[in-house]
Design an enzyme around this catalytic site. Sequence first.
Site, PDB file in Angstrom:
ATOM      1  N   ALA A 135       5.970   2.590  -0.646  1.00  0.00           N
ATOM      2  CA  ALA A 135       5.775   2.391  -2.199  1.00  0.00           C
ATOM      3  C   ALA A 135       4.208   2.871  -2.459  1.00  0.00           C
ATOM      4  O   ALA A 135       3.308   2.838  -1.772  1.00  0.00           O
ATOM      5  CB  ALA A 135       6.031   0.954  -2.315  1.00  0.00           C
ATOM      6  N   HIS A 136       4.008   2.583  -3.872  1.00  0.00           N
ATOM      7  CA  HIS A 136       2.672   3.013  -4.349  1.00  0.00           C
ATOM      8  C   HIS A 136       1.542   2.398  -3.907  1.00  0.00           C
ATOM      9  O   HIS A 136       1.474   1.285  -3.622  1.00  0.00           O
ATOM     10  CB  HIS A 136       2.534   3.193  -5.910  1.00  0.00           C
ATOM     11  CG  HIS A 136       3.148   1.700  -6.531  1.00  0.00           C
ATOM     12  ND1 HIS A 136       2.776   1.482  -7.802  1.00  0.00           N
ATOM     13  CD2 HIS A 136       3.738   0.762  -6.046  1.00  0.00           C
ATOM     14  CE1 HIS A 136       3.650   0.215  -7.793  1.00  0.00           C
ATOM     15  NE2 HIS A 136       3.723  -0.030  -6.943  1.00  0.00           N
ATOM     16  N   ASN A 137       0.410   3.200  -3.461  1.00  0.00           N
ATOM     17  CA  ASN A 137      -0.752   2.538  -3.164  1.00  0.00           C
ATOM     18  C   ASN A 137      -0.693   1.974  -1.705  1.00  0.00           C
ATOM     19  O   ASN A 137      -1.721   1.350  -1.467  1.00  0.00           O
ATOM     20  CB  ASN A 137      -1.409   1.602  -4.002  1.00  0.00           C
ATOM     21  CG  ASN A 137      -1.704   2.278  -5.546  1.00  0.00           C
ATOM     22  OD1 ASN A 137      -0.721   2.378  -6.305  1.00  0.00           O
ATOM     23  ND2 ASN A 137      -2.848   2.682  -5.766  1.00  0.00           N
ATOM     24  N   SER A 190       0.869  -1.107  -2.385  1.00  0.00           N
ATOM     25  CA  SER A 190      -0.383  -1.826  -1.931  1.00  0.00           C
ATOM     26  C   SER A 190      -0.813  -2.454  -0.602  1.00  0.00           C
ATOM     27  O   SER A 190      -1.788  -2.902  -0.287  1.00  0.00           O
ATOM     28  CB  SER A 190      -1.042  -2.517  -3.163  1.00  0.00           C
ATOM     29  OG  SER A 190      -1.115  -1.933  -4.215  1.00  0.00           O
TER      30      SER A 190
END
Lengths: 350, 350, 350
Positions: free
Chosen positions: A240-242, A260
């Site tokens: 997922a993002h980051n 994250s």
Amino acid sequence: MQFTAHEISLLLNGTVEGDPNTSISKLAKIEEATAEALSFLANPKYEQYLYHTKASIVIVNKNLTVTEPVTCTLIRVDDAYGAFSVLLEKYNTLKLNKTGIEQPSYLHPSAIMGQNAYLGAFAYIGAEVKLGENCKIYPNCYVGDNVTLGDNVTLFAGVKIYADCVIGNNVTIHAGAVIGSDGFGFAPTSNGTYNKISQIGNVIIEDNVEIGANTTIDRATMGSTVIRQGVKLDNLIQIAHNAEIGANTVIAAQSGISGSTKIGENVIMGGQVGVVGHISIARGSQIQAQTGINRSIEEEGKKWGGVLVQPYQGFLRSQLIVHQLPEFKKRIEELEKIIAELRNKQEVIH
Amino acid sequence: MQFTAHEISLLLNGTVEGDPNTSISKLAKIEEATAEALSFLANPKYEQYLYHTKASIVIVNKNLTVTEPVTCTLIRVDDAYGAFSVLLEKYNTLKLNKTGIEQPSYLHPSAIMGQNAYLGAFAYIGAEVKLGENCKIYPNCYVGDNVTLGDNVTLFAGVKIYADCVIGNNVTIHAGAVIGSDGFGFAPTSNGTYNKISQIGNVIIEDNVEIGANTTIDRATMGSTVIRQGVKLDNLIQIAHNAEIGANTVIAAQSGISGSTKIGENVIMGGQVGVVGHISIARGSQIQAQTGINRSIEEEGKKWGGVLVQPYQGFLRSQLIVHQLPEFKKRIEELEKIIAELRNKQEVIH
Amino acid sequence: MQFTAHEISLLLNGTVEGDPNTSISKLAKIEEATAEALSFLANPKYEQYLYHTKASIVIVNKNLTVTEPVTCTLIRVDDAYGAFSVLLEKYNTLKLNKTGIEQPSYLHPSAIMGQNAYLGAFAYIGAEVKLGENCKIYPNCYVGDNVTLGDNVTLFAGVKIYADCVIGNNVTIHAGAVIGSDGFGFAPTSNGTYNKISQIGNVIIEDNVEIGANTTIDRATMGSTVIRQGVKLDNLIQIAHNAEIGANTVIAAQSGISGSTKIGENVIMGGQVGVVGHISIARGSQIQAQTGINRSIEEEGKKWGGVLVQPYQGFLRSQLIVHQLPEFKKRIEELEKIIAELRNKQEVIH
């Protein structure tokens, strides 16, 4: 491709025992080999295979003592397994060594391609893309605007890389993988709907990374989702993002890393693992398949797990009882109290 | 793209503090920003970043008191976070605002495209397809015969939509997603083989839906698999035939919904959840990641979960003991009987 | 497509009750049908639908007694459900019966295509590929060098098959599936990095197999990953290198089979199941969804499972207590000892 025992012995610095003109056209396990195949025998436990194999050539260790007649040609080397691995790699390099530009393909005028490239038919290279040397872009790939690829990058068929992502050197991405899709970010509104949070970051993939088929890696909201050097991701994984995956970490198929989260270096993760967002996993952690990780792991180098398997009937029974555990606890405590009272009374009696 | 502090202040209805000609070309977090970046400071907790950032422009709240010298240009607005979100969205809209028809692409003569469309190279639009206005079809997409798309639909690279599916307005589908593949329906025969049950339904996706990369949504056997308005699906999700996902429901990556199951409105589901077929989940349910749902949930707005994580050694020990739970139960009951007898005897003694 | 009640009755060997010229253009469930739809009534429980349906034609069982007025035309047959299934299949066959070669597509000069083929635009057929008769290759598919396809093979849009794989007759592969990607094999080195183990085997898919959207099947390291005849795989499944799936085995979405594992014949596996590598699962085993299988199953035909679901609060409580199970065991053993002592003492008393 056809090679003789003599040619192979030169390549491996080995010695031929039998007809040096014996030729082979494929590689196979010793027990499955057919005519024209080259195989190897490294483990003395499997010596019997040597006397019955249909392989034309078998690579063996220098010090192997042959105790029965052999019909195949032997090549003796210091390390039969290592020598065979070298051949596997050579074989694959030859086979995958495509070059040239097939038509129709789409190469934006502002894109730059390095030397010795392969661009398959129906591959798309967007504006301002920079490809290093020896890149192999298979058919039906999509490389969005402003993407950078290093040297020796292979994108197998149908890989899609969204705009602005950065890929290092010696990276291999398997068919259907998606790099740089939007992170899953939506802000709830008062009426129950959601507003999209724009995802303007990118994905950075460092050197020597391999990514499996149909794996998805989302771009960061801002900044970058980062896959550090030497990471190996299997098929159908979600990053997922980051998120950040530490150097030389290996993750098996169908695992998912939420937003994250930072995975340390040299972590080994089994298949179908789920990791929640905004946590970190210490370097060297080993996570068993199907585990759910819902908090940070700070101790380095430990093993973690959490799955059951048992016969279905027993499972149903245990499941019922697991639900009764809080009640069990009470009953045990009750028993302890009663026994304590009994003891007191008995002590009074004595 | 290059903008000055003056231009941005006009857009945000803010006031410039510093050089109004300062220009920026990108957006970044305040702590990661480099020269030519625009950033924002909303949370006073991070005020220190303001004095050390390399950003050229920072958006701040109107009432912020600056207590140290700043080198960047400030733009003061009522709500710094909100203003920055507006810019993120503008930035993305500009960046993703592709139009025109790239060649070669395939547009069946009977297909209809609305105004202001983007059709990427190697995209395929089948017979009788209807596309609304402002549709953006990225390279290597496949839109099968008789599919309808509303206005403002974006299909990122390599999306495949099978024949007869219906997509609403303002729908975004990420790369590699598959809409309308056959439902998994096979009838066992007496000799152990299976006969395929033809899947002649379709998929209906309502307005304002976003679907993640490599997610798959099967067509109905008959009728429709339905994704209601405002649904947000993450990557690698499986939605089986004849399922229905209620309005504004959000599902995280790698979850799977089995056939004919109905998920209510405003449900929030974590990643890797599995839901069996032919059940319903009440509106507002919140399902923890990795949970398995094997029965209908009728109470609205409750939380559900079911996963363990613990150190591997402890896990192995507990796992062994979980298997012994039925035996434990017997032992506790045995203890209770014995104690009861003991008590009786003691009462006899007294 | 438009058919009359008379035409359909001839096809099904049925008799028309009502206007034989009534025509239909689609198939639908009796409760959802609109004008021009054909439907069926098999289960007498749903008889009431017959009197209110908007279908133009309904297929019913020969012996059905109509107790209220009907407005639609009836077709009476021996087995209404079976007859309708026949129509579903005919309908689909007609609809999916594409032929011809769309341009641009890529057909290597050395490739051989059988009669009656469909090759969609942007499909890629590599060197030395052999396609049997009636193959349908949808747009954006990739068929690598030296792949063999039997007769009646359908590859829906965007399927990717790597070099050297072998596909049997009557095989259907859904959009985005990847066949023959590299197995996940890496050898650790002393400095923490990994060396790739070349994957030179292939994938063999036997006759009558169906494979779901975005499923991935890795090639063998050496030899073959094998999908035996009649296997049905749902969407987003991972089959690792050198695995073998036995004949007529059915696996639901998002399950994963690790390397070198052998699944027996006629196994039924739910969704999101994980199976470790190098084990075997006996024929006829039935595995519940989300189960983790970490050892071989040798008994044939048994059911296995292992997942929990419960309200989140209760789950948290039980989870805490599961962690205390080893302590519980000690406490129970302690109780047993104490009671034994108490008994001894009492026996002394008496």
